[in-house]
Design a protein around this motif. Structure first.
Motif, mmCIF file in Angstrom:
data_model
loop_
_atom_site.group_PDB
_atom_site.id
_atom_site.type_symbol
_atom_site.label_atom_id
_atom_site.label_comp_id
_atom_site.label_asym_id
_atom_site.label_seq_id
_atom_site.Cartn_x
_atom_site.Cartn_y
_atom_site.Cartn_z
ATOM 1 N N ALA A 1 1.529 5.001 2.985
ATOM 2 C CA ALA A 1 1.579 3.212 3.001
ATOM 3 C C ALA A 1 2.695 2.730 1.850
ATOM 4 C CB ALA A 1 0.382 3.064 2.807
ATOM 5 N N SER A 2 2.432 3.397 0.482
ATOM 6 C CA SER A 2 3.039 2.632 -0.436
ATOM 7 C C SER A 2 4.664 2.827 -0.436
ATOM 8 C CB SER A 2 2.751 3.582 -1.726
ATOM 9 O OG SER A 2 2.843 4.927 -1.775
ATOM 10 N N GLU A 3 5.084 3.818 0.352
ATOM 11 C CA GLU A 3 6.551 4.107 0.958
ATOM 12 C C GLU A 3 7.274 3.149 2.003
ATOM 13 O OE1 GLU A 3 7.677 8.531 0.115
ATOM 14 O OE2 GLU A 3 6.081 8.319 1.328
ATOM 15 N N PHE A 4 6.113 3.093 2.850
ATOM 16 C CA PHE A 4 6.334 2.537 3.921
ATOM 17 C C PHE A 4 6.496 0.926 3.967
ATOM 18 C CE2 PHE A 4 4.980 0.403 8.333
ATOM 19 C CZ PHE A 4 6.009 0.990 9.048
ATOM 20 N N GLN A 5 5.521 0.180 3.217
ATOM 21 C CA GLN A 5 5.545 -1.110 2.975
ATOM 22 C C GLN A 5 6.433 -1.617 1.860
ATOM 23 O OE1 GLN A 5 1.295 -1.292 2.348
ATOM 24 N NE2 GLN A 5 0.927 -2.029 4.560
#
Ligand SMILES: Cc1cc2nc3c(=O)[nH]c(=O)nc-3n(C[C@@H](O)[C@H](O)[C@H](O)COP(=O)(O)OP(=O)(O)OC[C@H]3O[C@@H](n4cnc5c(N)ncnc54)[C@H](O)[C@@H]3O)c2cc1C
Ligand code: FES
Ligand code: FES
Lengths: 162, 275
Positions: B149-153
């Motif tokens: 999630a931290s890379e995607f967002q």
């Protein structure tokens, strides 16, 4: 045919208020406009066209959804029901419609068709809702006239008698 | 208003979606529930040349539990997520948060993954995705990528998805059953986007807090072993770190105050639910 080109009318087949129908539509036509303009169902009311007010709510495969946030081409093969499906063929109103009239659940009636279609789909999933649940469901509709109290009473009346 | 012209593609399989995206990528949009996209098209804020409709794809309508995670596919509606047994058993945060997403009538069509792909900072779903530490599964004809999630967002309405990629599913690790969680949001009316949304997971003495609606994307902090007396200071520091976004709904000062006050309440609630 998986790709429907723009600026061309395409045939769609679906079930409308229990009858098999077909019509022609461009991809960009919203279901709300298609139902009013091609199917002549004036009970589908349109106001905000971005999903907020709920006046355009119809049922697709039994689920209450916004017809202004659906393209007509998307209902191919599906079952669509509008407020016109509620009264019987002699024009006798349904119990829900009678309850709305009895409890003053409407004044101008603009928001009413969408609300009725929501209530019917909602009661399928939750036949014995409490007042909070009814109000939560009604939060998906904006009524400028009534203040919602009569609608809640009408729905409670139907819940008790069904 | 009415949308501009576009070519409509009724997807027949995931492979069909990927080949359309490979061909039309930057001029195409995936149509999932349409509850954000069609509204934006009606306003002509977006005018894609191609719409690729995945809403009828049965292969994307699954919720699966594999080992330690629950996987929600791209065409699963929010209504289905809330009702799913796997979600009720392992992801009770979603059961608390998702009834705040729009209304009964929009949740019948809007998808969980569509909201993650849309990445509205005020949306409950990207916040849950971030605080639960989920993964986004992206497919293209070039292959598959799995992003945390931290890379995607990456920011306001922005993600690391490339134009030719389909978000096929989101994987969420099962919540630890002994940890407590709580969720609360501030809105003007039921069903509105959150002015401030806060989720907390309290695991033993550790606190994980996620805040939506303030910064450009959901922000998550881990406060391990933080003393009770330091919580207010930590919340105050966080409130200032999230920036000073102001809009018609609330001032920056109001949002900071909500992070402090609601944050405290949600932490206490989550701690009460520990077992
Ligand atoms: C009245 C109203 C109130 C609302 N309130 C809230 C709220 O309180 N909180 C909230 O979170 N949301 C709210 N929403 C929006 C929510 O209903 C949408 O469901 C959600 O934001 C997007 O999901 P969707 O499936 O409808 O996606 P769509 O509208 O179909 O798509 C949104 C965007 O994501 C892209 N996309 C979708 N799926 C994929 C995929 N699998 N791969 C790649 N790209 C993809 C699309 O191309 C598009 O750009 C509200 C909507 C309405 C109409
Ligand atoms: S016209 Fe569809 S919700 Fe308002
Ligand atoms: S009765 Fe007039 S808007 Fe509801």
């Amino acid at each position: 045919m998986p790709q429907l080109n723009q600026e061309t009318k395409h045939k769609i087949n679906f079930t409308l208020n229990g009858k098999a129908v077909s019509g022609y539509t461009e991809p960009r036509t919203l279901l709300s406009d298609f139902l009013r303009q091609e199917m002549a169902l004036m009970g589908v009311h349109v106001s905000c066209e971005h999903g907020v007010c709920g006046s355009c709510t119809v049922q697709i495969d039994g689920k209450a959804v916004r017809s202004c946030l659906t393209f007509a081409v998307q209902v191919e093969g599906r079952a669509v029901d509008t407020v016109e499906s509620l009264a019987d063929e002699n024009g006798e109103l349904s119990d829900l419609q009678i309850a709305f009239r009895k409890h003053h659940g409407l004044q101008c009636g603009y928001c009413t068709p969408g609300i009725l279609m929501s209530v019917e789909a909602f009661l399928e999933i939750n036949p014995k809702p409490n007042e909070d649940e009814i109000r939560e469901m009604l939060s998906g509709h904006i009524c400028r006239c009534t203040g919602y109290t009569g609608m809640v009473k009408a729905i409670q009346d139907v819940v008790e008698t069904r | 208003m009415k949308p501009n012209n576009f070519n409509y593609v009724r997807a027949e399989s995931v492979d069909h979606v990927l080949s359309c995206l490979a061909e039309h990528g930057e001029n195409a949009r995936i149509l999932a529930g349409g509850q954000s996209l069609i509204a934006m098209m009606n306003f002509r804020l977006v005018e894609p040349a191609y719409l690729i409709d995945i809403s009828g794809l049965d292969e994307l309508k699954e919720i699966k539990t594999n080992g330690n995670s629950v996987e929600i596919s791209a065409a699963v509606t929010q209504a289905k997520v809330i009702a799913a047994a796997d979600v009720n058993e392992h992801l009770s945060l979603l059961v608390d948060a998702l009834p705040n997403v729009g209304h009964f009538q929009t949740r019948a069509k809007g998808t969980f993954c569509g909201s993650i792909a849309h990445s509205d900072p005020s949306s409950e779903q990207p916040l849950c995705f971030a605080i639960l530490g989920g993964e986004a599964v992206l497919k293209s004809n070039r292959g598959e990528r799995v992003l945390a999630a931290s890379e995607f967002q990456t920011g306001m309405l922005a993600t690391a998805r490339e134009d030719d990629e389909l978000l096929t599913s989101v994987r969420l690790p099962k919540q630890n059953p002994s940890a407590g969680h709580a969720f609360e949001e501030i809105t003007r009316r039921q069903g509105d986007f959150a002015i401030v949304a806060i989720a907390v997971i309290a695991d033993g003495e550790n606190i994980r807090i996620g805040v939506g609606g303030v910064a450009g994307k959901p922000e998550v902090r881990d406060w391990d072993g933080l003393a009770d007396s330091d919580i207010d200071d930590a919340l105050n520091a966080l409130a200032w770190e999230l920036g000073d976004n102001e809009d018609i709904h609330a001032s920056a000062k109001y949002r900071r105050q909500m992070v402090r006050r609601v944050g405290r309440r949600v932490i206490e609630e989550a701690r009460k639910c520990r077992s």
